[in-house]
Design an enzyme around this catalytic site. Structure first.
Site, PDB file in Angstrom:
ATOM      1  N   ASN A  39       0.768  -1.535   0.121  1.00 15.59           N
ATOM      2  CA  ASN A  39      -0.296   0.050   0.041  1.00 15.59           C
ATOM      3  C   ASN A  39       0.575   1.042   0.355  1.00 15.59           C
ATOM      4  O   ASN A  39       1.818   1.564   0.931  1.00 15.59           O
ATOM      5  CB  ASN A  39      -0.978  -0.005   1.134  1.00 15.59           C
ATOM      6  CG  ASN A  39      -0.338  -0.188   2.353  1.00 15.59           C
ATOM      7  OD1 ASN A  39       0.461  -1.020   2.665  1.00 15.59           O
ATOM      8  ND2 ASN A  39      -1.041   0.282   3.495  1.00 15.59           N
ATOM      9  N   GLU A  41       0.551   4.899   0.651  1.00 14.76           N
ATOM     10  CA  GLU A  41      -0.804   6.216   0.870  1.00 14.76           C
ATOM     11  C   GLU A  41      -0.080   7.339   0.560  1.00 14.76           C
ATOM     12  O   GLU A  41       0.329   7.675  -0.056  1.00 14.76           O
ATOM     13  CB  GLU A  41      -0.928   6.241   2.899  1.00 14.76           C
ATOM     14  CG  GLU A  41      -0.971   4.324   3.221  1.00 14.76           C
ATOM     15  CD  GLU A  41      -1.407   4.827   4.379  1.00 14.76           C
ATOM     16  OE1 GLU A  41      -1.362   5.332   5.372  1.00 14.76           O
ATOM     17  OE2 GLU A  41      -2.032   3.617   5.129  1.00 14.76           O
ATOM     18  N   CYS A  50      -4.201   0.228  -2.819  1.00 17.28           N
ATOM     19  CA  CYS A  50      -3.984  -0.871  -1.809  1.00 17.28           C
ATOM     20  C   CYS A  50      -3.035  -1.963  -1.946  1.00 17.28           C
ATOM     21  O   CYS A  50      -2.624  -1.652  -3.341  1.00 17.28           O
ATOM     22  CB  CYS A  50      -4.820  -1.445  -1.881  1.00 17.28           C
ATOM     23  SG  CYS A  50      -6.498  -0.714  -0.886  1.00 17.28           S
ATOM     24  N   GLU A  52      -2.948  -5.141  -2.945  1.00 15.29           N
ATOM     25  CA  GLU A  52      -3.321  -5.587  -3.738  1.00 15.29           C
ATOM     26  C   GLU A  52      -3.113  -4.675  -5.061  1.00 15.29           C
ATOM     27  O   GLU A  52      -3.170  -5.224  -6.361  1.00 15.29           O
ATOM     28  CB  GLU A  52      -5.010  -5.960  -3.764  1.00 15.29           C
ATOM     29  CG  GLU A  52      -5.146  -6.635  -2.775  1.00 15.29           C
ATOM     30  CD  GLU A  52      -5.313  -6.333  -1.180  1.00 15.29           C
ATOM     31  OE1 GLU A  52      -4.617  -4.783  -0.811  1.00 15.29           O
ATOM     32  OE2 GLU A  52      -6.206  -6.832  -0.919  1.00 15.29           O
ATOM     33  N   CYS A  86     -10.988  -3.855  -3.773  1.00 17.94           N
ATOM     34  CA  CYS A  86      -9.465  -5.275  -4.841  1.00 17.94           C
ATOM     35  C   CYS A  86     -10.242  -5.859  -4.722  1.00 17.94           C
ATOM     36  O   CYS A  86      -9.916  -7.022  -5.418  1.00 17.94           O
ATOM     37  CB  CYS A  86      -8.535  -4.822  -2.931  1.00 17.94           C
ATOM     38  SG  CYS A  86      -7.546  -3.265  -3.303  1.00 17.94           S
TER      39      CYS A  86
HETATM   40  N1  THU Z   1      -5.207  -2.220   2.635  1.00 20.83           N
HETATM   41  C1  THU Z   1      -4.477  -2.485   1.482  1.00 20.83           C
HETATM   42  O1  THU Z   1      -3.332  -2.016   1.393  1.00 20.83           O
HETATM   43  N2  THU Z   1      -5.245  -3.949   1.268  1.00 20.83           N
HETATM   44  C2  THU Z   1      -5.896  -4.499   2.011  1.00 20.83           C
HETATM   45  O2  THU Z   1      -6.625  -5.527   1.379  1.00 20.83           O
HETATM   46  C3  THU Z   1      -6.637  -3.666   3.494  1.00 20.83           C
HETATM   47  C4  THU Z   1      -5.970  -1.911   3.526  1.00 20.83           C
HETATM   48  C5  THU Z   1      -4.689  -0.408   3.055  1.00 20.83           C
HETATM   49  C6  THU Z   1      -5.530   0.713   3.121  1.00 20.83           C
HETATM   50  C7  THU Z   1      -4.808   1.573   3.548  1.00 20.83           C
HETATM   51  O3  THU Z   1      -3.484   2.062   2.970  1.00 20.83           O
HETATM   52  C8  THU Z   1      -4.231   1.045   4.730  1.00 20.83           C
HETATM   53  O4  THU Z   1      -4.472  -0.726   4.204  1.00 20.83           O
HETATM   54  C9  THU Z   1      -5.494   1.026   5.898  1.00 20.83           C
HETATM   55  O5  THU Z   1      -6.747   1.198   5.259  1.00 20.83           O
END
Ligand code: THU
Length: 130
Positions: A39, A41, A50, A52, A86
């Site tokens: 991920n 941000e 994310c 994925e 995702c």
């Molecule tokens: N997040 C993911 O990257 N994948 C997931 O399956 C769940 C959530 C990330 C998004 C964000 O950067 C952090 O987790 C908190 O939501």
């Protein structure tokens, strides 16, 4: 390297200064290659991506076409569930029987199929008008 190890390793490179929740994802493509994502941000929160999504983008950028298997890992109490967006992104590139394995950093895993992950998936067929 196993997909679990690949996802574990890439998770450490996640950029998650806002949620402090690092996620790693690793895909084996039908072509037999491994693609990873974490991920990433952004201070404008909705612009974050994310793990994925990153792994899928890496797969497509590398010239591969389909997901054969995907693993996702986070430091969560229970195996981290993919977000709704995702799930739809995975369904775009994976057959309904493809296995998705959700993991915690302390060793819990939960495996389910893409069909189980996203029941009622929206598909191109829904745009056919008869
Ligand atoms: N997040 C993911 O990257 N994948 C997931 O399956 C769940 C959530 C990330 C998004 C964000 O950067 C952090 O987790 C908190 O939501």
């Amino acid at each position: 390297m196993s997909l679990l190890n690949a996802a574990t390793e890439v998770r450490l490179r996640a950029y998650a200064p806002y949620s402090r929740f690092k996620v790693g994802a690793a895909i084996r493509s039908v072509e037999g290659n491994t693609h990873v994502g974490c991920n990433v941000e952004n201070v404008a929160y909705p612009e974050g991506t994310c793990a994925e999504a990153g792994a899928i983008a890496a797969m497509i950028a590398a010239g591969d076409s389909k997901i054969a298997e995907i693993w996702v890992i986070a430091d969560s109490p229970e195996p981290v569930p993919c977000c709704g967006g995702c799930r739809q992104k995975i369904a775009e590139f994976a057959a309904p029987d493809v296995i998705v394995t959700l993991c915690t950093t302390d060793g819990k895993t939960r495996s389910l199929t893409v069909a189980e992950l996203l029941p009622g998936v929206f598909t191109a067929a829904h745009m056919d008008k008869a």
